[in-house]
Design a protein around this motif. Structure first.
Motif, mmCIF file in Angstrom:
data_model
loop_
_atom_site.group_PDB
_atom_site.id
_atom_site.type_symbol
_atom_site.label_atom_id
_atom_site.label_comp_id
_atom_site.label_asym_id
_atom_site.label_seq_id
_atom_site.Cartn_x
_atom_site.Cartn_y
_atom_site.Cartn_z
ATOM 1 N N ALA A 22 0.816 -1.207 0.000
ATOM 2 C CA ALA A 22 0.000 0.000 0.000
ATOM 3 C C ALA A 22 0.853 1.262 0.000
ATOM 4 O O ALA A 22 0.479 2.255 0.577
ATOM 5 N N ALA A 23 2.000 1.220 -0.665
ATOM 6 C CA ALA A 23 2.858 2.411 -0.715
ATOM 7 C C ALA A 23 2.380 3.332 -1.820
ATOM 8 O O ALA A 23 1.922 2.898 -2.859
ATOM 9 N N GLU A 24 2.447 4.629 -1.540
ATOM 10 C CA GLU A 24 2.118 5.611 -2.565
ATOM 11 C C GLU A 24 3.055 6.791 -2.423
ATOM 12 O O GLU A 24 3.659 7.000 -1.374
ATOM 13 N N GLU A 25 3.196 7.555 -3.494
ATOM 14 C CA GLU A 25 4.049 8.732 -3.477
ATOM 15 C C GLU A 25 3.232 9.938 -3.054
ATOM 16 O O GLU A 25 2.101 10.114 -3.502
ATOM 17 N N VAL A 26 3.795 10.753 -2.144
ATOM 18 C CA VAL A 26 3.115 11.957 -1.681
ATOM 19 C C VAL A 26 4.083 13.129 -1.676
ATOM 20 O O VAL A 26 5.297 12.955 -1.649
ATOM 21 N N THR A 27 3.530 14.328 -1.674
ATOM 22 C CA THR A 27 4.344 15.543 -1.655
ATOM 23 C C THR A 27 4.800 15.865 -0.233
ATOM 24 O O THR A 27 4.265 15.334 0.746
ATOM 25 N N ALA A 28 5.756 16.776 -0.148
ATOM 26 C CA ALA A 28 6.208 17.251 1.165
ATOM 27 C C ALA A 28 5.054 17.904 1.913
ATOM 28 O O ALA A 28 4.912 17.738 3.127
ATOM 29 N N ALA A 29 4.196 18.647 1.192
ATOM 30 C CA ALA A 29 3.064 19.314 1.841
ATOM 31 C C ALA A 29 2.101 18.303 2.447
ATOM 32 O O ALA A 29 1.614 18.490 3.557
ATOM 33 N N VAL A 30 1.833 17.206 1.736
ATOM 34 C CA VAL A 30 0.916 16.176 2.247
ATOM 35 C C VAL A 30 1.526 15.474 3.457
ATOM 36 O O VAL A 30 0.878 15.316 4.496
ATOM 37 N N ALA A 31 2.789 15.040 3.343
ATOM 38 C CA ALA A 31 3.444 14.345 4.458
ATOM 39 C C ALA A 31 3.515 15.241 5.690
ATOM 40 O O ALA A 31 3.264 14.799 6.815
ATOM 41 N N THR A 32 3.827 16.507 5.477
ATOM 42 C CA THR A 32 3.928 17.460 6.588
ATOM 43 C C THR A 32 2.562 17.707 7.214
ATOM 44 O O THR A 32 2.417 17.675 8.446
ATOM 45 N N ASP A 50 17.630 8.410 9.089
ATOM 46 C CA ASP A 50 17.591 8.408 7.621
ATOM 47 C C ASP A 50 16.355 9.121 7.086
ATOM 48 O O ASP A 50 16.099 9.136 5.884
ATOM 49 N N GLY A 51 15.577 9.749 7.970
ATOM 50 C CA GLY A 51 14.473 10.580 7.521
ATOM 51 C C GLY A 51 13.109 9.950 7.554
ATOM 52 O O GLY A 51 12.117 10.609 7.250
ATOM 53 N N ALA A 52 12.995 8.690 7.901
ATOM 54 C CA ALA A 52 11.677 8.052 7.968
ATOM 55 C C ALA A 52 10.964 8.469 9.253
ATOM 56 O O ALA A 52 11.585 8.642 10.293
ATOM 57 N N VAL A 53 9.636 8.647 9.155
ATOM 58 C CA VAL A 53 8.826 9.010 10.308
ATOM 59 C C VAL A 53 7.629 8.070 10.367
ATOM 60 O O VAL A 53 6.933 7.887 9.373
ATOM 61 N N LEU A 54 7.416 7.455 11.529
ATOM 62 C CA LEU A 54 6.303 6.540 11.744
ATOM 63 C C LEU A 54 5.253 7.212 12.614
ATOM 64 O O LEU A 54 5.579 7.739 13.687
ATOM 65 N N LEU A 55 4.003 7.217 12.149
ATOM 66 C CA LEU A 55 2.872 7.677 12.958
ATOM 67 C C LEU A 55 2.412 6.434 13.715
ATOM 68 O O LEU A 55 1.705 5.582 13.182
ATOM 69 N N VAL A 56 2.848 6.293 14.943
ATOM 70 C CA VAL A 56 2.817 5.034 15.683
ATOM 71 C C VAL A 56 1.452 4.365 15.719
ATOM 72 O O VAL A 56 1.320 3.203 15.346
ATOM 73 N N GLU A 57 0.409 5.063 16.163
ATOM 74 C CA GLU A 57 -0.883 4.414 16.350
ATOM 75 C C GLU A 57 -1.548 3.979 15.045
ATOM 76 O O GLU A 57 -2.392 3.102 15.043
ATOM 77 N N VAL A 131 8.438 24.615 7.005
ATOM 78 C CA VAL A 131 9.486 23.600 7.018
ATOM 79 C C VAL A 131 8.783 22.250 6.894
ATOM 80 O O VAL A 131 7.866 21.942 7.643
ATOM 81 N N GLY A 132 9.203 21.465 5.925
ATOM 82 C CA GLY A 132 8.597 20.162 5.691
ATOM 83 C C GLY A 132 9.107 19.112 6.654
ATOM 84 O O GLY A 132 10.051 19.339 7.420
ATOM 85 N N LEU A 133 8.494 17.963 6.576
ATOM 86 C CA LEU A 133 8.877 16.834 7.412
ATOM 87 C C LEU A 133 10.360 16.510 7.229
ATOM 88 O O LEU A 133 11.108 16.399 8.203
ATOM 89 N N ALA A 161 12.578 16.744 17.715
ATOM 90 C CA ALA A 161 12.693 17.925 16.860
ATOM 91 C C ALA A 161 11.558 17.992 15.845
ATOM 92 O O ALA A 161 11.004 19.064 15.590
ATOM 93 N N VAL A 162 11.197 16.862 15.265
ATOM 94 C CA VAL A 162 10.089 16.832 14.295
ATOM 95 C C VAL A 162 8.812 17.283 14.992
ATOM 96 O O VAL A 162 8.061 18.124 14.475
ATOM 97 N N ALA A 163 8.561 16.767 16.177
ATOM 98 C CA ALA A 163 7.358 17.152 16.924
ATOM 99 C C ALA A 163 7.378 18.651 17.224
ATOM 100 O O ALA A 163 6.360 19.328 17.086
ATOM 101 N N ARG A 164 8.538 19.186 17.612
ATOM 102 C CA ARG A 164 8.663 20.611 17.907
ATOM 103 C C ARG A 164 8.378 21.473 16.661
ATOM 104 O O ARG A 164 7.669 22.467 16.738
#
Length: 167
Positions: A22-32, A50-57, A131-133, A161-164
């Motif tokens: 279920a992988a898809e390509e998204v923009t920085a605006a969408v990911a952010t 390496d830049g990956a971010v997991l939305l845990v729940e 600032v993007g993700l 830092a990402v959360a901040r």
């Protein structure tokens, strides 16, 4: 409204969900935006160096395209991202291309294009620039590297830092 079409539609992240293939390509605006909305609901994220971010729940993760992996962020690039982070920042068209007017400064067209290509800046349809993700990850990764933080401790710092940056 500035013409930001190629900036808002160019994908720089893969979004993965728990569903098989279920992988898809998204923009920085969408990911952010999705990460920002997720954090606003007081949910937990985990980031890696390496830049990956997991939305845990949810099990959704955003992995940057190779061009967006935070391997190098110059002092000038970092200063430009911090300028945008101080907000508010807006894109506007000039004869040389799109520039960002930010708190007390300007990000010129060539720098803006580089930041967008890497996913470091997210440009909304209305011209708002944040600032993007990938930019939030890159800024903290640069700080960790400059301070000599061991790789094993970087993920926790990058997550904070990402959360901040995105709340």
């Amino acid at each position: 409204m500035p013409e930001t079409g190629f900036l808002t539609t160019r994908p720089v992240h893969h979004r993965h969900s728990m569903a098989p293939a279920a992988a898809e390509e998204v923009t920085a605006a969408v990911a952010t935006a999705e990460t920002r909305a997720y954090l606003a609901r007081s949910h937990r994220i985990e980031a890696t160096a390496d830049g990956a971010v997991l939305l845990v729940e949810t099990g959704i993760s955003f992995e940057p395209f190779p061009v967006a992996v935070p391997t190098f962020l110059s002092a000038d690039m970092a200063a430009q991202l911090l300028l945008v982070a101080a907000g508010p920042a807006r894109a506007r068209r000039t004869a040389r291309g799109l520039v960002v007017d930010a708190a007390g400064g300007v990000v010129p067209p060539c720098a803006m294009n580089r930041h967008v290509r890497h996913g470091y800046l997210a440009v909304d349809e209305d011209g708002t620039v944040t600032v993007g993700l990938a930019g939030a990850v890159a800024l903290e990764w640069r700080c960790c590297r400059s301070a000599g933080i061991p790789a094993g401790e970087q993920a926790e710092r990058i997550t904070a830092a990402v959360a901040r940056h995105l709340v």
